[in-house]
Write an enzyme that holds these catalytic residues in place. Structure first.
Site, PDB file in Angstrom:
ATOM      1  N   SER A   1       0.856  -1.184   0.000  1.00  0.00           N
ATOM      2  CA  SER A   1       0.000   0.000   0.000  1.00  0.00           C
ATOM      3  C   SER A   1       0.892   1.234   0.000  1.00  0.00           C
ATOM      4  CB  SER A   1      -0.875   0.005   1.255  1.00  0.00           C
ATOM      5  OG  SER A   1      -1.548   1.243   1.405  1.00  0.00           O
TER       6      SER A   1
ATOM      7  N   TYR B   1      -2.145  -1.154  10.329  1.00  0.00           N
ATOM      8  CA  TYR B   1      -2.161  -1.330   8.876  1.00  0.00           C
ATOM      9  C   TYR B   1      -0.909  -0.731   8.229  1.00  0.00           C
ATOM     10  CZ  TYR B   1      -3.671  -1.062   4.022  1.00  0.00           C
ATOM     11  OH  TYR B   1      -3.746  -1.187   2.654  1.00  0.00           O
TER      12      TYR B   1
END
Length: 182
Positions: free
Chosen positions: A141, A154
């Site tokens: 990401s 995350y």
């Protein structure tokens, strides 16, 4: 552009929807026989039917990337030689850092980092034993490089996936296994 993919086989994790389903659909459209993997059966069945209606070849397997036995079974279920792994399964786990529980932290790390490692490991072992090498694509990401509030686990897990990818690429290149992150 993707003609060299025709006839290959791929395992795509987290393929019951979102990016995983998109990756599987695109690969199938370019002649790759895809095995879609995720925890929920019904969306996988629907996805395989849709890919089949579009002329692609798809099967599915139930996979929980937090369970090593499930990972081994999913990798073993791919028919023929395993050429491609798209390591996409992941969860976000949002919450204020000061309020985040150990269980929530562990769930994100187990899925996003530990699951990525052990799925890549199982796929690499198979690719090595098949003798042809292969390609592993770990879905990271932009938040592995940047920060965002409420996503401490995350962002940490995705930053770790980037470093893990570099390490595996270096180590497994001698087996003709490419490891990249997207």
């Amino acid at each position: 552009m993707f003609s060299d993919l025709a006839g290959k086989t791929a395992l795509v994790t987290g393929a019951s929807g979102g990016l995983g389903l998109h990756f599987a659909t695109v690969l199938a459209a370019h002649g790759v026989r895809v095995t879609l993997a995720a925890r929920r059966t019904a969306p996988l069945e629907d996805a395989c039917e849709a890919i089949g209606r579009s002329g692609g070849k798809a099967s599915f397997t139930v996979l929980d990337v937090t369970d090593r036995a499930s990972i081994e079974a999913a990798v073993a279920s791919v028919p023929g030689r395993l050429d491609i792994l798209v390591n996409n399964a992941g969860i976000s786990g949002t919450g204020a850092s000061m309020d985040y529980s150990e269980e929530d932290w562990d769930a994100v790390m187990a899925t996003n980092l530990k699951g990525v490692f052990f799925t890549a490991q199982a796929a690499a072992r198979r690719m090595k034993s098949d003798g042809e090498g292969g390609s592993i694509v770990n879905i990271a990401s932009i938040l592995g490089l940047r920060v965002a509030g409420g996503l401490a686990a995350y962002t940490s897990s995705k930053a770790a996936v980037l470093q893990l990818t570099r390490t595996l690429a270096l180590e497994w290149a001698r087996h003709r296994i490419r490891v990249n992150a997207l």
